[in-house]
Structure formats: structure tokens, C-alpha cells
Design a protein around this motif. Structure first.
Motif, PDB file in Angstrom:
ATOM      1  N   LYS A 138      75.181 -60.683  36.766  1.00 54.65           N
ATOM      2  CA  LYS A 138      75.584 -59.446  37.829  1.00 54.65           C
ATOM      3  C   LYS A 138      77.528 -59.339  37.480  1.00 54.65           C
ATOM      4  O   LYS A 138      77.780 -58.238  38.025  1.00 54.65           O
ATOM      5  N   ASP A 139      77.991 -60.395  36.947  1.00 51.16           N
ATOM      6  CA  ASP A 139      79.309 -60.136  36.551  1.00 51.16           C
ATOM      7  C   ASP A 139      79.776 -59.626  35.493  1.00 51.16           C
ATOM      8  O   ASP A 139      80.831 -59.652  34.756  1.00 51.16           O
ATOM      9  N   GLY A 140      78.538 -58.958  34.792  1.00 51.10           N
ATOM     10  CA  GLY A 140      78.847 -58.281  33.592  1.00 51.10           C
ATOM     11  C   GLY A 140      78.951 -59.159  32.322  1.00 51.10           C
ATOM     12  O   GLY A 140      79.251 -58.849  31.331  1.00 51.10           O
ATOM     13  N   CYS A 141      78.291 -60.440  32.306  1.00 54.97           N
ATOM     14  CA  CYS A 141      78.174 -61.323  31.267  1.00 54.97           C
ATOM     15  C   CYS A 141      76.864 -61.698  30.938  1.00 54.97           C
ATOM     16  O   CYS A 141      75.956 -60.708  31.357  1.00 54.97           O
ATOM     17  N   TRP A 142      76.378 -62.779  30.520  1.00 55.40           N
ATOM     18  CA  TRP A 142      75.403 -63.076  29.919  1.00 55.40           C
ATOM     19  C   TRP A 142      74.936 -64.424  30.196  1.00 55.40           C
ATOM     20  O   TRP A 142      75.752 -65.455  30.434  1.00 55.40           O
ATOM     21  N   SER A 195      83.371 -64.572  32.360  1.00 55.57           N
ATOM     22  CA  SER A 195      84.505 -63.567  31.992  1.00 55.57           C
ATOM     23  C   SER A 195      84.456 -63.090  30.510  1.00 55.57           C
ATOM     24  O   SER A 195      85.349 -63.068  29.708  1.00 55.57           O
ATOM     25  N   CYS A 196      83.259 -62.339  30.329  1.00 53.02           N
ATOM     26  CA  CYS A 196      83.153 -61.384  29.214  1.00 53.02           C
ATOM     27  C   CYS A 196      83.979 -60.143  29.168  1.00 53.02           C
ATOM     28  O   CYS A 196      84.366 -59.210  30.112  1.00 53.02           O
ATOM     29  N   GLU A 197      84.396 -59.771  27.935  1.00 57.48           N
ATOM     30  CA  GLU A 197      84.929 -58.484  27.721  1.00 57.48           C
ATOM     31  C   GLU A 197      84.142 -57.901  26.477  1.00 57.48           C
ATOM     32  O   GLU A 197      83.909 -58.577  25.491  1.00 57.48           O
ATOM     33  N   TRP A 198      83.917 -56.490  26.695  1.00 53.80           N
ATOM     34  CA  TRP A 198      83.011 -56.062  25.778  1.00 53.80           C
ATOM     35  C   TRP A 198      84.128 -55.008  24.916  1.00 53.80           C
ATOM     36  O   TRP A 198      84.808 -54.187  25.377  1.00 53.80           O
ATOM     37  N   THR A 199      83.927 -55.153  23.374  1.00 52.68           N
ATOM     38  CA  THR A 199      84.272 -54.170  22.659  1.00 52.68           C
ATOM     39  C   THR A 199      83.276 -53.963  21.630  1.00 52.68           C
ATOM     40  O   THR A 199      82.338 -54.829  21.243  1.00 52.68           O
ATOM     41  N   ALA A 200      83.318 -52.771  21.109  1.00 54.62           N
ATOM     42  CA  ALA A 200      82.255 -52.422  19.752  1.00 54.62           C
ATOM     43  C   ALA A 200      82.454 -53.501  18.776  1.00 54.62           C
ATOM     44  O   ALA A 200      81.445 -53.732  18.247  1.00 54.62           O
ATOM     45  N   GLN A 201      83.579 -53.961  18.490  1.00 55.02           N
ATOM     46  CA  GLN A 201      83.781 -55.112  17.375  1.00 55.02           C
ATOM     47  C   GLN A 201      83.188 -56.416  17.704  1.00 55.02           C
ATOM     48  O   GLN A 201      82.606 -57.163  16.989  1.00 55.02           O
ATOM     49  N   SER A 202      83.382 -56.855  19.076  1.00 56.33           N
ATOM     50  CA  SER A 202      83.253 -58.210  19.352  1.00 56.33           C
ATOM     51  C   SER A 202      81.747 -58.252  20.269  1.00 56.33           C
ATOM     52  O   SER A 202      81.334 -59.506  20.313  1.00 56.33           O
ATOM     53  N   GLY A 203      81.337 -57.334  20.503  1.00 58.21           N
ATOM     54  CA  GLY A 203      80.217 -57.445  21.388  1.00 58.21           C
ATOM     55  C   GLY A 203      80.837 -57.886  22.893  1.00 58.21           C
ATOM     56  O   GLY A 203      81.804 -57.774  23.186  1.00 58.21           O
ATOM     57  N   LEU A 204      79.802 -58.428  23.735  1.00 58.04           N
ATOM     58  CA  LEU A 204      80.340 -59.208  25.003  1.00 58.04           C
ATOM     59  C   LEU A 204      80.884 -60.617  24.781  1.00 58.04           C
ATOM     60  O   LEU A 204      80.082 -61.477  24.510  1.00 58.04           O
ATOM     61  N   ILE A 219      78.473 -79.028  28.024  1.00 60.57           N
ATOM     62  CA  ILE A 219      79.460 -78.500  27.109  1.00 60.57           C
ATOM     63  C   ILE A 219      80.257 -77.306  27.554  1.00 60.57           C
ATOM     64  O   ILE A 219      79.616 -76.306  27.705  1.00 60.57           O
ATOM     65  N   ASN A 220      81.627 -77.277  27.894  1.00 58.74           N
ATOM     66  CA  ASN A 220      82.215 -76.403  28.455  1.00 58.74           C
ATOM     67  C   ASN A 220      83.214 -75.885  27.416  1.00 58.74           C
ATOM     68  O   ASN A 220      84.197 -76.728  26.862  1.00 58.74           O
ATOM     69  N   LEU A 221      83.217 -74.500  26.998  1.00 57.16           N
ATOM     70  CA  LEU A 221      83.940 -74.148  25.720  1.00 57.16           C
ATOM     71  C   LEU A 221      85.006 -72.950  26.482  1.00 57.16           C
ATOM     72  O   LEU A 221      84.437 -71.991  27.094  1.00 57.16           O
ATOM     73  N   ARG A 222      86.306 -73.249  26.338  1.00 59.40           N
ATOM     74  CA  ARG A 222      87.153 -72.098  27.002  1.00 59.40           C
ATOM     75  C   ARG A 222      87.944 -71.466  25.591  1.00 59.40           C
ATOM     76  O   ARG A 222      88.507 -72.411  24.880  1.00 59.40           O
ATOM     77  N   LEU A 223      87.827 -70.280  25.666  1.00 61.13           N
ATOM     78  CA  LEU A 223      88.454 -69.644  24.240  1.00 61.13           C
ATOM     79  C   LEU A 223      89.658 -69.655  24.333  1.00 61.13           C
ATOM     80  O   LEU A 223      90.561 -69.263  25.130  1.00 61.13           O
ATOM     81  N   ILE A 224      90.345 -70.149  23.158  1.00 59.87           N
ATOM     82  CA  ILE A 224      91.730 -70.089  22.809  1.00 59.87           C
ATOM     83  C   ILE A 224      92.089 -68.691  22.056  1.00 59.87           C
ATOM     84  O   ILE A 224      93.130 -68.218  22.333  1.00 59.87           O
ATOM     85  N   SER A 225      91.437 -68.647  21.086  1.00 62.56           N
ATOM     86  CA  SER A 225      91.691 -67.549  20.227  1.00 62.56           C
ATOM     87  C   SER A 225      90.272 -66.895  19.601  1.00 62.56           C
ATOM     88  O   SER A 225      89.403 -67.964  19.153  1.00 62.56           O
ATOM     89  N   ALA A 226      90.404 -65.793  19.420  1.00 65.83           N
ATOM     90  CA  ALA A 226      89.255 -64.860  18.628  1.00 65.83           C
ATOM     91  C   ALA A 226      89.761 -64.169  17.479  1.00 65.83           C
ATOM     92  O   ALA A 226      90.696 -63.093  17.866  1.00 65.83           O
ATOM     93  N   GLN A 227      89.477 -64.173  16.326  1.00 62.64           N
ATOM     94  CA  GLN A 227      89.928 -63.452  15.241  1.00 62.64           C
ATOM     95  C   GLN A 227      88.961 -62.733  14.439  1.00 62.64           C
ATOM     96  O   GLN A 227      88.046 -63.531  13.871  1.00 62.64           O
TER      97      GLN A 227
END
Lengths: 198, 223
Positions: free
Chosen positions: B160-164, B183-192, B209-217
């Protein structure tokens, strides 16, 4: 030397930063009583398109008080004061004890701190020190087991004062950690609470 | 700290005991209304991700590390380092080939550890191999259901929060995984792209396991 000891050795090595050394590293010019500084860390690996960056602050007060704090990307805090040592990590916005720290590593840390801050680069039996020029100290592991983890450590001194501003810890081809220090404040009296409380 | 080393992600080699689960009832949707697209749940193209990782064992204990994942098609390279920067593990796998350990310190130098680590990375970032159908569960949640040749099923569904959320169902329940993305963000390049991921291996010997995104390149543009 196991991984844990090595990890703390790396941490201890960084504490030489801003200690003032002469061209004869066994004889430091200045007795360092305390130091506070910022640090910026880059982790390079062959698979990385860009290095992983970290930053933090540290404080040291002779003879054996230490605060080593990563502020980004994960806030962690190592506090050493007298005979106590604790490591904290931020979880859900709160600093909690990190169960991964055993006090058995403490002696190694303190021995390294004492040696480095006194400018005794050759006292560590685990490394052979060489001085290719007046701005560089190269430490090479003597033990093959340690060499598999750290192939070499380069310490770069800046200017005529010989302040150490960069530490390069080489793990293997294209795999290294670079620590760069800045904004050092030397020999100021530091509050005890800095080394005992978050 | 000595205690940490055997724990740190070695837990991934442990089998998580779980009760057998079957996928919930599923009604095929056709056509599927946008924006649901099964491909959107996974990264598009080649990416490098760096995460702050924290794990907890169901039996107690846990630890932290920095994780690097480089996706290049079906090829994966990954590394684990301590917060202080010491490399604990570096490995890669090409397609469905064997996992190659490039560099690892004991106890992370075991092949079983590497195999299971890469399995979890695949679960998090690579679409499951198999036939995919789009449908709807009884609670109206829309789902992409992947059915693989070995009899496993993976449901990935919008939240419901727009994630998966992703749930796998395996003939061997110890291999089941639940993944929640936040906390998903959608772009055509990255998907959700989630900024937080949680992977749960259920059971007495399970782990979270919890993963917090530091960087996505993004490494290469889409063709």
C-alpha cells in the motif's frame, strides 16, 4: 593475526595522525598530549565504480583515552578510557552496544596507540618499517598471515612539520583504504566525558 | 569481537527451519491494469549498490557491515566489508555458473557461505528464473507469481505504500525467504528502488537482514 586484531590494528594505526614525527621517526619532535581531528575514509575495491566513503571524528588524550567515531554512513563509536572499552552502533536512531567487541583486543589497541603517538614506528614486531623519503613511512607485514590481509601501509607526512595527514592501507591489487585527516587540534585539555559517554 | 566473526553473515550458511508453506490462492488477471509490471520490481540495467547492513539471528546476536552489490545482467559481484573498511569477502558469479571467491577472510572463505550469500543477493535483486503470471490474491493485492522448474514459487506484490514484498515458497521450507522493501522510488531506469530492504529467513535458525541504501549508481545506460 586474526581478522579482529587486524581490524583494531587498522584503527590504531590511524591514531598516529597528527602526531609530529621527525625524519628520524624514533625521535618525535613533540610530545603529543592530545589530538582531535576529522577524518575522511575511502574504501577502494576492484569491483567498485566509485569508492565507499565514510567520515568521522576522533580524539585521543595521553596516555590511553580514545574516542573514534564514524558519523557516516553508519554511526559507530569506540570509546577507550582507562581499562574500559566499549563500542556502540546506531540502530533505529539510538546508540546501542555493539556485541561484536571483545576486550581481548584492547591491549593490542593500546600498545599500538602508545607506539604510534610516541613516533615509534619500528616497535611493532608485526611490521617492518622503512622510510623511502622524508615524507613517507612504509610498513610491511613480517608475518605471511597478516600480509594476506594487509600487504602494505603507507603513512604520508605533510610539510616540514611532519604531521601525518594520510594513511593508505593496502589489502591487495586495487584494494585499499585511504584515510585523510583534517582540522587537527593538538594538545588541548579534553573533557573526560568525551571518552566515556556518547 | 572474536565472537563476531563466526556470526557475521556466517548465519547465511545455516539452514533456517520452517514449516512448509504453499502459495495463496491466486486469480489470473488479464489484462493487468498499469502500473503493475513485474519487471518494475527489479533493477533495470547494470547497477552498483552500497548498503549499510545489519543482521540479527533468531537465536540472538547480530552485527553490522557494509555490503556492495554490482549487477551486470545475470552476473553479480559482491563484497562485504567492516564499517572500518576491512574486506571480509569478495566474490562473483557469472550467470548460473559457480560462485567464485575472489578474496575472503576466515570464516567467510567457505564455499557454502559464498553460495548462500549469493542466493540471498539474487533473491533481493534479480527476478526469479521461471514462468511469470500476473494476478490477484484474495485480499485484492496484485501479484507477480514466478514458478520455477524446481517446483518453487515466488510471489512479489505491491504494497500500500507503493513499494513491494516478496515471498518465496520452496519444496524445502528452509529455503523460503520473505523480503520487504520500504521507501521505494520509481524511475524508468531503476524500477522501484527501495531505500530499505528487509530479508527474513524464518525458523529457529533463521535470521533477519536489514539493508539501508547508501548509494545506487547506474553503470551502463539501457540499450
Amino acid at each position: 593475526m586474526n581478522v579482529v586484531r587486524t581490524l583494531f590494528l587498522l584503527l590504531a594505526l590511524t591514531l598516529i595522525t597528527w602526531s609530529t614525527v621527525s625524519a628520524m621517526p624514533e625521535q618525535p619532535r613533540v610530545q603529543l598530549q592530545s589530538v582531535q581531528a576529522n577524518f575522511f575514509q575511502e574504501k577502494h575495491l576492484p569491483i567498485l565504480a566509485q569508492p565507499i566513503t565514510s567520515r568521522g571524528v576522533f580524539a585521543f588524550q595521553a596516555p590511553r583515552s580514545l574516542r573514534w567515531e564514524y558519523l557516516y554512513p553508519v554511526r559507530t563509536l569506540l570509546l577507550v578510557y582507562n581499562d574500559s572499552m566499549k563500542k556502540l552502533i546506531e540502530v533505529d536512531g539510538k546508540l546501542v552496544n555493539d556485541p561484536g567487541l571483545a576486550t581481548s583486543s584492547m591491549q593490542l589497541v593500546l600498545e599500538e596507540i602508545t607506539n604510534w603517538l610516541a613516533g615509534r614506528f619500528s616497535d611493532n614486531p608485526a611490521f617492518a618499517a622503512s622510510f623511502p623519503d622524508e615524507h613517507t613511512i612504509v610498513l610491511t607485514p613480517k608475518d605471511a598471515g597478516l600480509a594476506a590481509i594487509i600487504s602494505r601501509i603507507d603513512l604520508h607526512l605533510q610539510g616540514k612539520d611532519g604531521l601525518i595527514d594520510t594513511v593508505l592501507i593496502h589489502e591487495g591489487p586495487d584494494a585499499f583504504t585511504r584515510l585523510v585527516f583534517s582540522d587537527a587540534v593538538l594538545n588541548r585539555t579534553l573533557a573526560e566525558s568525551l571518552f566515556t559517554a556518547p | 569481537m572474536k565472537k563476531l566473526a563466526p556470526w557475521l553473515f556466517l548465519v547465511l550458511v545455516l539452514s533456517a527451519c520452517g514449516t512448509a508453506q504453499t502459495p495463496p490462492q491466486f486469480v489470473t488477471l488479464r489484462p493487468v491494469a498499469p502500473p503493475l509490471s513485474c519487471a518494475d520490481f527489479f533493477p533495470q540495467g547494470d547497477w552498483q549498490y552500497v548498503h549499510a547492513i545489519r543482521f540479527q539471528l533468531a537465536s540472538g546476536g547480530g552485527g553490522s557491515a557494509i555490503g556492495v552489490v554490482v549487477l551486470s545482467g545475470q552476473d553479480i559481484r559482491c563484497a562485504l566489508t567492516t564499517i572500518e573498511g576491512l574486506t571480509l569477502f569478495e566474490g562473483r558469479v557469472k550467470g548460473s555458473g559457480p560462485v567464485e571467491i575472489l578474496r575472503a577472510l576466515p570464516p567467510f572463505d567457505r564455499q557454502h557461505f559464498a553460495d548462500n550469500l549469493l542466493k540471498d543477493i539474487r533473491t533481493l535483486f534479480i527476478p526469479p528464473l521461471g514462468l511469470v503470471r500476473q494476478g490477484q490474491l484474495a485480499d485484492k493485492a496484485r501479484v507477480c507469481r514466478y514458478e520455477t522448474a524446481n517446483g518453487a514459487t515466488a510471489d512479489i506484490m505491491e504494497t500500500k505504500d507503493g513499494c513491494w514484498r516478496l515471498q518465496t515458497y520452496n519444496p524445502e521450507p528452509q529455503h523460503n525467504r520473505l523480503v520487504r522493501a520500504y521507501s521505494c522510488e520509481w524511475t524508468a531506469q531503476s524500477g522501484l528502488m527501495p531505500s530499505q530492504l528487509e530479508l527474513i529467513a524464518p525458523g529457529r535458525n533463521g535470521y533477519t537482514i536489514n539493508l539501508r541504501l547508501i548509494s545506487a549508481q547506474r553503470l551502463t545506460p539501457n540499450p
